[in-house]
Design a protein around this motif. Sequence first.
Motif, PDB file in Angstrom:
ATOM      1  N   UNK A   1       9.899 -26.146  61.709  1.00 52.07           N
ATOM      2  CA  UNK A   1       9.946 -27.268  60.763  1.00 52.07           C
ATOM      3  C   UNK A   1      11.038 -26.998  59.736  1.00 52.07           C
ATOM      4  N   UNK A   2      11.535 -28.067  59.107  1.00 52.89           N
ATOM      5  CA  UNK A   2      12.554 -27.906  58.086  1.00 52.89           C
ATOM      6  C   UNK A   2      12.002 -27.089  56.917  1.00 52.89           C
ATOM      7  N   UNK A   3      12.881 -26.267  56.364  1.00 51.63           N
ATOM      8  CA  UNK A   3      12.473 -25.483  55.201  1.00 51.63           C
ATOM      9  C   UNK A   3      11.678 -24.236  55.541  1.00 51.63           C
ATOM     10  N   UNK A   4      11.702 -23.811  56.819  1.00 49.06           N
ATOM     11  CA  UNK A   4      10.973 -22.610  57.219  1.00 49.06           C
ATOM     12  C   UNK A   4      11.886 -21.676  58.005  1.00 49.06           C
TER      13      UNK A   4
ATOM     14  N   UNK B   1       3.971 -11.132  67.891  1.00 46.89           N
ATOM     15  CA  UNK B   1       3.536 -11.757  66.638  1.00 46.89           C
ATOM     16  C   UNK B   1       4.672 -12.594  66.058  1.00 46.89           C
ATOM     17  N   UNK B   2       4.279 -13.662  65.357  1.00 48.71           N
ATOM     18  CA  UNK B   2       5.236 -14.531  64.677  1.00 48.71           C
ATOM     19  C   UNK B   2       4.993 -14.500  63.173  1.00 48.71           C
ATOM     20  N   UNK B   3       6.090 -14.502  62.416  1.00 51.13           N
ATOM     21  CA  UNK B   3       6.043 -14.653  60.962  1.00 51.13           C
ATOM     22  C   UNK B   3       6.780 -15.933  60.611  1.00 51.13           C
ATOM     23  N   UNK B   4       6.074 -16.875  59.984  1.00 49.98           N
ATOM     24  CA  UNK B   4       6.676 -18.156  59.580  1.00 49.98           C
ATOM     25  C   UNK B   4       6.747 -18.179  58.058  1.00 49.98           C
ATOM     26  N   UNK B   5       7.972 -18.273  57.523  1.00 50.32           N
ATOM     27  CA  UNK B   5       8.225 -18.167  56.087  1.00 50.32           C
ATOM     28  C   UNK B   5       8.655 -19.518  55.543  1.00 50.32           C
ATOM     29  N   UNK B   6       7.996 -19.951  54.460  1.00 53.10           N
ATOM     30  CA  UNK B   6       8.487 -21.124  53.735  1.00 53.10           C
ATOM     31  C   UNK B   6       9.733 -20.693  52.975  1.00 53.10           C
ATOM     32  N   UNK B   7      10.871 -21.231  53.343  1.00 59.40           N
ATOM     33  CA  UNK B   7      12.173 -20.720  52.900  1.00 59.40           C
ATOM     34  C   UNK B   7      12.433 -20.953  51.418  1.00 59.40           C
ATOM     35  N   UNK B   8      13.061 -19.937  50.782  1.00 60.10           N
ATOM     36  CA  UNK B   8      13.582 -20.041  49.420  1.00 60.10           C
ATOM     37  C   UNK B   8      15.058 -19.660  49.456  1.00 60.10           C
TER      38      UNK B   8
END
Length: 471
Positions: free
Chosen positions: A123-126, A174-181
């Motif tokens: 998704x956008x922003x991740x 494993x997956x790590x999904x980060x809300x981007x900054x």
Amino acid sequence: MASFSLLGLCLLSLIHAAAGLQSSDLLVVFALGDRVTLPCGIASIKSCSSVNWNMAGVFGSVTEVVKAGRVTAPNGLGLLKDCSLQINHPVVNDARLYSCHSGAHNSNVSLQILGLTEHSAPADGTIELQCFLNTYKGNVRCINRGIRIKWTTEDNTPLHGKRFGFENPSECFSKLIITKKLTDHHRKWKCQITQNETVKAAVSYRTTVKDGIEEVFAAAGESVSLSCGFSLGVDDSVEWTVDGRTLADATSPYKGQTETMHVNKDSSLVISKVSALHAGDYQCSESTGQQKVFNNIRLHTLDVTSEFGPGGGNLTVTCVLTCTKECEKDFNLTWSGSSQNSWQSGLIIGNNTLINRLFLTVASDELTCFVQREGAVMASKKWHTVNPLQTAVWVALPLGLLICVAASGLYMHVRRKHNQVTGNEQPDIGMTHVYEAIQDANNEEPCQQRQSKREAATTTDSFYDLLQAVN
């Protein structure tokens, strides 16, 4: 690859059985670092010239990598003196089954390698990072037991918070999904694999964010290097700015360049003695043409000061984080080394500062303030406490010794001169009479000079009285 590896192992076992070789138990080795060593495991080897190494390939094939003690595979492999096989800069494709055999004996080694890659964001922003052991990706059954994948920061602090999401289709994936900054630019993330709660391997990955800002934390008084991310060519030049103000051109030093700030040949900006005044947004860009921006860096500074109460009693130690604009909510300041006779003010938020004060009734030998971002330690500053009264004594003591030596020499000179005049030995005189003896030896001195010497004698007396009181 799991089925291929098992097939390769079966094929190796069949080959060894057909040749009458005795097989030992399978050894599992995890790659950690830039090189990994696979032990041969045959104790009866007298010379490596009798050693062969084989590697299981895809579709059950077997590749010979060492024959009669000589490496036959491409570069990256080496045979050590103890007949172990060394793999330099291992990659995921090197995760194979290896077999060492000599005469009627053989030893099998399974090499396990941890991989970490970035995939297109769901998704956008991740940002999505995928960590896997060998080639176990997706919902594939993992044949390793007791395996677990953990996500941490660069200093091994577990990731936690609303902007981090985790998906674990299997023990080996494993997956790590980060809300981007924007400040995730050039930030490192670490994936660890543990077996029975023991860390076996770890791998790091540095994310790049378009138009992002790299955050750097530095302690006051220390040196920090800000990377431009661009190597200069013969005709290239870069320009450093801070908060929009030009600092330097890498090819011609700017007028304000000092020993505390300079540009290296690799175009990085070095601040050799950081202070709170250096906090700011730095930018490295091309100084000619379209002025392409190579890197944006946000520098935060950490400092510790102290103040004693009246009479050198209670001590207040203040830790200050100076941010570029405003400090993020995920920043924190903590202390270590404080005793039970102390209490903290808690986090005080200013316009662009974070403050944490420590109040001590009994001084500690050493205190350390840490600045944390999302729980990870980014910088620290140590503070050694000193009693102000002790400081005064140690400063005054060398001065007192100097005065004592000078006065003794002057006294001996006056005494010899007086003996020459009177021809008789005079009794010892005190320190307060030294300057009066000089006056008697030279009666033609002006009255003003004689008065000054009497005042100096009084000062000497007072200094010795001070030393007597301290002792």
